[in-house]
Scaffold this active site. Structure first.
Site, PDB file in Angstrom:
ATOM      1  CB  SER A  95      -0.953  -0.044   1.201  1.00 47.53           C
ATOM      2  OG  SER A  95      -1.936   0.948   1.088  1.00 47.53           O
ATOM      3  CD  GLU A 121      -4.004  -2.118  -3.247  1.00 48.05           C
ATOM      4  OE1 GLU A 121      -5.128  -2.391  -2.794  1.00 48.05           O
ATOM      5  OE2 GLU A 121      -3.259  -1.276  -2.714  1.00 48.05           O
ATOM      6  CG  HIS A 145      -5.971  -2.096   0.814  1.00 50.25           C
ATOM      7  ND1 HIS A 145      -5.186  -1.656  -0.220  1.00 50.25           N
ATOM      8  CD2 HIS A 145      -5.434  -1.543   1.937  1.00 50.25           C
ATOM      9  CE1 HIS A 145      -4.230  -0.859   0.258  1.00 50.25           C
ATOM     10  NE2 HIS A 145      -4.360  -0.771   1.553  1.00 50.25           N
TER      11      HIS A 145
END
Lengths: 337, 337
Positions: A129, A232, A303
């Site tokens: 992330s 993502e 996630h």
């Protein structure tokens, strides 16, 4: 390995596959792992679960000061977070630098990190992330293959799902690649959605979409020509994903990709209440299908519960029709190298 | 006019003040105004209020097809929205192109717009927020001074606040500039917050922060050296504003600004519930105070009730200690020119 895989014709500028990549030595039992928090503040109890996991694997985790610090949404002041990362990057006794959690903050310290030291002393970097900034910077600056995958703050009291745990362990110990990245064998596993079928080869480049776009125009401007772009995101409404993909398109970063894998991003499927929206899949179709390359949605690298460990910078083959992603080469050097 | 105002030393690349700017003729009664929706779908009743306002001023508004179209969060397909803008840009009988509303979508069509036609036929472009993409692209591509201010979808049944209305009217008719942009004389007006005092001169460059950052690395990469950067945003948590400012810093866009005006952005002051945060002002202090130039927060040019009309590309003087912003030159050519 061959160059320019996935390219269509001769690229006018270097492709993501243009250089010799660096591989860090795989870990072996007894190795020291530096644990850092370059982004958000860390929950001590949840981190304990991740540290115990490393210990079960025979590793020796050493938490940096930042994992106990906080300043708003940051794990302490920029100087503390940067010093942690630099200390572990520079220490020859530390074999891997693994992030406790994401959130936001890595970009703030990116210009203060001593990534150049990785050239003579490559070591495993792993995170997810927000850590996309660190992983991509290491790839762009020194060509190091890094790992986008599960982190050490494990909020679920029942621990890290076996799929995530085994993927991370096998990657760190050099057992996973070359090899296919499997889908979870579970009833709640995400399902592959083929946006455009086909087979492509290229280096895996990407991570979190929002963070990825924040490198555009910086010294770590991502090179995506010939690459399999892996993206993502979390909690971004479809119009925001749309805006980010348009940013990449306008910056030329979609022009010569070999393929795209968009990870399972269920929280990006919802529009703000009461407002008309395109769906996330419509957004991906609008912007990615016209590229004329294989595009897959739903890979377990987002996630959601299941998170594969992806070797960023390694050559891979995507079969978007079959929903398969296979890494074609080792992502680490032999342990102890 | 002099060049390089606000620069500190000789810049290594062209400053925002490096070129001759283009000015569109000011409007006069009877002029035709093309009304477009390059972003989100428009509420017909609310737009009616804006159209009537233009008619009260003696103008002849002509709505394009996009103001009646919709596709999810877009005012119809990209082709429809782009055709509207291009038709009005190209038609010599249309003297201004004014947006009905923002939302999201202008970036999607930016590469399809015939901005080059503005070189031989400059005309007023006005919009806000998402329209930052159009305004900045016109500034970067042809050097046209444009207007960031109130739009024609007026949701409040009691109409556009007098402050907004008069600012827009005076700008369109060439009466506002040169001149100071006043603060609203109202009990609910935003208050100036001096982040760093001082006086600076430079061209006004900016608009909505999020949209501004989406031009980084694109063909319309903003040039900010020597400029007074004007920014604002809506519904972005402090950590997101932080990330955007860091993006600008990493891309070098804060290196040589002459000053910064951050518009009143009350909805950006709130962190996600229950999560620790820096405040918006702490974020601005972290990233803007170290620039060593005048920085002002709270100017009435954000997504709150009072919205000044800012001439993007015009030379201005900021006194951050006094909370004053003064435009130093005309933003339009004489009407009928």
């Amino acid at each position: 390995m061959s160059e320019h895989e996935g390219g269509r014709g001769r690229p006018p500028f270097p492709t993501a596959g243009h250089r010799q990549s660096l591989r860090a030595p795989a870990l072996r039992p007894g190795d020291v792992v530096g644990v850092v928090a370059p982004a958000g503040p860390v929950d001590r109890e949840a981190l304990g679960r991740g540290l115990r996991l490393l210990e079960e694997w025979g590793l020796r985790p050493v938490p940096g000061d930042s994992v106990h610090a906080s300043r708003g949404y940051l794990a302490g002041p920029d100087a503390v977070r940067a010093a942690d990362v630099n200390r572990f990057l520079r220490d020859p006794g530390v074999k891997a630098v693994v992030a406790a959690r994401g959130g936001y903050g890595t970009l703030r310290i990116l210009g203060s990190l001593d990534l150049a030291v990785l050239r003579r002393q490559p070591k495993i970097l792993a995170g997810f992330s927000d850590l996309t900034a660190l992983l991509l910077a290491a790839w762009e600056e020194v060509g190091l293959v890094t790992f986008h995958g599960p982190m050490l703050e494990v909020r679920d009291p029942s621990g890290m799902p076996a799929y995530n745990r085994e993927g991370l362990r096998r990657a760190l110990f050099g057992e996973a690649f070359p090899g296919e990245i499997p889908w979870p064998d579970a009833p709640d596993a995400p399902q592959p959605v083929t946006i455009r079928p086909g087979v492509a080869r290229g280096r895996l480049v990407g991570g979190n979409l929002e963070v990825f776009t924040r490198l555009v125009g910086t010294p770590w401007h991502p090179r995506t020509a010939g690459a399999i772009l892996v993206l993502e995101d979390v909690d971004e409404a479809p119009y925001r994903v749309d805006r980010m993909l348009v940013h990449l398109r306008l910056a030329g970063l979609l022009d010569r990709v070999a393929g795209v894998v968009f990870g399972d991003s269920p929280s990006c499927m919802t529009a703000p209440a009461g407002r008309p929206s395109l769906t996330l899949l419509e957004v991906l179709e609008d912007h990615l299908a016209p590229l004329g390359v294989p595009v897959l949605y739903g890979f377990p690298c987002g996630h959601s519960r299941y998170r594969a460990t992806l070797p960023i910078g390694a050559m891979a083959e995507l079969d978007a029709g079959a929903g398969r992603l296979r890494v074609l080469e080792p992502a680490t050097a032999p342990a102890g190298a």
